[in-house]
Design an enzyme around this catalytic site. Structure first.
Site, short mmCIF file in Angstrom:
data_model
loop_
_atom_site.label_atom_id
_atom_site.label_comp_id
_atom_site.label_asym_id
_atom_site.label_seq_id
_atom_site.Cartn_x
_atom_site.Cartn_y
_atom_site.Cartn_z
CG HIS A 18 -27.62 36.37 51.78
ND1 HIS A 18 -26.73 37.13 51.06
CD2 HIS A 18 -27.63 36.89 53.04
CE1 HIS A 18 -26.20 38.05 51.86
NE2 HIS A 18 -26.73 37.93 53.06
CB SER A 104 -29.06 35.51 44.51
OG SER A 104 -28.44 34.24 44.53
N PRO A 106 -24.64 36.18 41.39
CG PRO A 106 -24.96 37.79 39.76
CD PRO A 106 -24.58 37.63 41.19
NE ARG A 107 -24.26 30.05 42.88
CZ ARG A 107 -24.82 28.86 42.67
NH1 ARG A 107 -24.10 27.79 42.51
NH2 ARG A 107 -26.13 28.76 42.63
CD GLU A 206 -21.39 40.15 58.10
OE1 GLU A 206 -21.86 39.04 58.30
OE2 GLU A 206 -20.94 40.50 56.98
CG ASP A 288 -27.91 33.45 55.22
OD1 ASP A 288 -27.91 33.46 53.98
OD2 ASP A 288 -27.12 34.12 55.91
P1 IMP Z 1 -26.35 33.55 47.40
O1 IMP Z 1 -25.77 34.90 47.15
O2 IMP Z 1 -27.78 33.42 46.97
O3 IMP Z 1 -25.49 32.46 46.81
O4 IMP Z 1 -26.40 33.34 48.98
C1 IMP Z 1 -25.31 32.88 49.74
C2 IMP Z 1 -24.21 33.93 49.83
O5 IMP Z 1 -24.65 35.07 50.57
C3 IMP Z 1 -22.97 33.45 50.59
O6 IMP Z 1 -22.10 32.71 49.76
C4 IMP Z 1 -22.36 34.76 51.09
O7 IMP Z 1 -21.58 35.35 50.09
C5 IMP Z 1 -23.58 35.64 51.31
N1 IMP Z 1 -23.97 35.66 52.74
C6 IMP Z 1 -24.95 34.98 53.33
N2 IMP Z 1 -25.02 35.27 54.65
C7 IMP Z 1 -24.07 36.17 54.89
C8 IMP Z 1 -23.65 36.89 56.06
O8 IMP Z 1 -24.14 36.73 57.19
N3 IMP Z 1 -22.61 37.75 55.89
C9 IMP Z 1 -22.00 37.97 54.71
N4 IMP Z 1 -22.38 37.33 53.59
C10 IMP Z 1 -23.39 36.44 53.68
ZN ZN Z 2 -26.35 38.83 54.94
#
Ligand code: IMP
Ligand code: ZN
Length: 349
Positions: A18, A104, A106-107, A206, A288
Site C-alpha cells: 500500500h 493505493s 484514490p482520495r 484477516e 506496509d
Molecule cells: P493507501 O491506499 O495508499 O492510502 O494506503 C493505506 C491504506 O491501505 C489504508 O488506509 C487501508 O485502507 C489499506 N491497508 C493498509 N494495510 C492494510 C491491511 O493490513 N489490511 C487492510 N487494509 C490495509
Molecule cells: Zn494490505
C-alpha cells in the site's frame, strides 16, 4: 554469500504494498519539507513516530487503521503523492525488487480530486521508470469503509485509467478495516472491473468470517492477501480450507504485518508453514513497509530463518511469485531474471 546479501540481491516481485503504508521516515521528512515550502499547513510533525507499529506495540488491528491518516495528511496534493511514489519506488528498487504492483486508494483532499490523485501516482511511476530498471504497475484500492456510490466511483476511475493506460493500471483490490462492510456490497463494482480487464485481489481472512471468506474464494479473484483465518487451526473451517486448496488462488503472505498487528501471535506460529506445506501458491510481500519497519528482502530473510528454508527454497519462492503478477506479458521475462540469478548462485533446484 550470507543470507542478508542473498535476500537483498535476489530479484524479487512485490505484489502487496500500500503506497501510504510504505512511506519511510526519510520520505515522510521529505514530504514535510515539501509541504512547508509550499505553505501548506502540516499537522503531522509532532506524531510521525506513531506511524511505526513495531513488535510488541499494544495497539489493536483496528487502531492500526488510524496510523494511515498520518501518511494521508502528508500526501494531500498531487505533487506530494508523486514525490511519495517516486521515493517509495526508489526504495523498493534499492532493496532488489525487479517488479512491483503498488496499490493505493484514490482520495479527494482540499488540494486534489481522486482522479488527480491517480494521475499523480502514475506520473510518479512513469518518472521512476526512466530512472531505474524496476517495472512498476498500479492497483487501485477500494476501502471497505466506502459507501456504495464511492465504490462505484472508484471502479469507474479504475476502468477509465485501465482503458487509457492498460500497461500501467493492472488491477483493483479491496482493503481497509476488515471488521467494516460486507463483501457482497462490493461484488457488482468488482465484477464490472473484472469484465473491463482489470485483475482482482482481495484482502481475505484477516479476521474470522468464514461466510465472507467462502464468498470471496467463490468469486475467483486473481489473488488474495493474508488468508489467515482459513484453516481450522487459525479460526477457519474445513470447508473454506478445502475451497482454498482446490482454488489455486495465489496468496500474498505478509509475515511482519500479521505479527505486528497481532493477527498471528508470532513468526513461528504464522500460517505460512501451513500454506507452504500444502503446496499453495505464495508471494511473500511487505503490506506496509513504513508502518511495519520492514523491507521485502527482510521478509524473505525472516521467512528463511523462521521456517528453516534453504537459499534454493527461498529463491524458488521468488521465482514462483513471478507467475502471479497481474501484467501477464511480463511474467516469463521476470521469471527468467530470477532463474539467471539462481543459476549464477548455484541455487537452482
Ligand atoms: P493507501 O491506499 O495508499 O492510502 O494506503 C493505506 C491504506 O491501505 C489504508 O488506509 C487501508 O485502507 C489499506 N491497508 C493498509 N494495510 C492494510 C491491511 O493490513 N489490511 C487492510 N487494509 C490495509
Ligand atoms: Zn494490505
Amino acid at each position: 554469500m550470507d543470507l542478508y546479501t542473498f535476500c537483498r540481491e535476489l530479484p524479487k516481485v512485490e505484489l502487496h504494498a500500500h503506497l501510504n503504508g510504505s512511506l519511510s521516515k526519510s520520505t515522510m521528512m521529505e514530504l514535510q519539507r515539501y509541504l512547508a515550502d509550499s505553505g501548506i499547513r502540516d499537522e503531522t510533525n509532532a506524531f510521525t513516530d506513531e506511524f511505526v507499529l513495531g513488535a510488541g506495540d499494544t495497539r489493536t488491528l483496528s487502531d492500526c487503521f488510524q496510523v494511515f491518516s498520518i501518511a494521508h495528511a502528508l500526501t494531500c496534493t498531487p505533487e506530494a503523492i508523486e514525490i511519495a511514489t517516486c521515493l517509495t519506488l526508489q526504495e523498493f528498487q534499492a532493496d532488489g525488487c525487479c517488479y512491483i504492483e503498488l496499490r493505493s486508494t484514490p482520495r479527494n483532499t482540499p488540494h486534489m480530486t481522486k482522479e488527480q490523485c491517480v494521475a499523480a501516482i502514475l506520473q510518479g511511476i512513469q518518472k521512476s521508470s526512466l530512472q531505474h530498471p524496476m517495472e512498476s504497475r498500479l492497483i487501485i484500492s477500494i476501502n471497505r469503509s466506502s459507501n456504495k456510490d464511492e465504490v462505484e466511483e472508484i471502479a469507474d476511475l479504475a476502468i477509465e485509467f485501465h482503458r487509457k493506460q492498460p500497461e500501467l493500471v493492472v488491477g483493483i483490490e479491496l482493503s481497509g478495516n476488515p471488521t467494516v462492510g460486507e463483501f457482497k456490497m462490493f461484488v457488482p463494482a468488482l465484477t464490472r472491473a473484472k469484465l473491463a480487464g482489470l485483475k482482482i485481489t482481495l484482502h481475505c481472512g484477516e479476521v474470522c468470517n468464514p461466510k465472507e471468506i467462502l464468498e470471496m474464494i467463490e468469486f475467483r479473484p486473481d489473488r488474495i492477501g493474508h488468508a489467515i483465518c482459513i484453516h481450522p487451526k487459525y479460526g477457519g473451517t474445513k470447508e473454506i480450507w478445502t475451497a482454498l486448496c482446490k482454488s489455486s488462488i495465489p496468496i500474498e503472505v505478509c509475515l511482519t504485518s500479521n505479527v505486528n498487528t497481532k493477527s498471528v501471535p508470532s513468526y513461528d506460529s504464522h500460517h505460512f508453514k501451513l500454506l507452504y506445506d500444502a503446496g499453495l501458491p505464495i508471494a511473500i510481500s511487505t503490506d506496509d513497509k513504513g508502518v511495519f519497519a520492514t523491507s521485502l528482502s527482510q521478509e524473505y530473510r525472516i521467512c528463511a530463518d523462521t521456517f528453516n528454508l534453504s537459499k534454493a527454497q527461498i529463491a524458488q519462492l521468488a521465482r514462483n511469485a513471478c507467475q502471479f503478477v497481474f501484467d501477464t506479458r511480463i511474467r516469463n521475462k521476470i521469471q527468467e531474471h530470477v532463474t539467471e540469478f539462481m543459476n549464477k548462485n548455484n541455487t537452482a533446484i
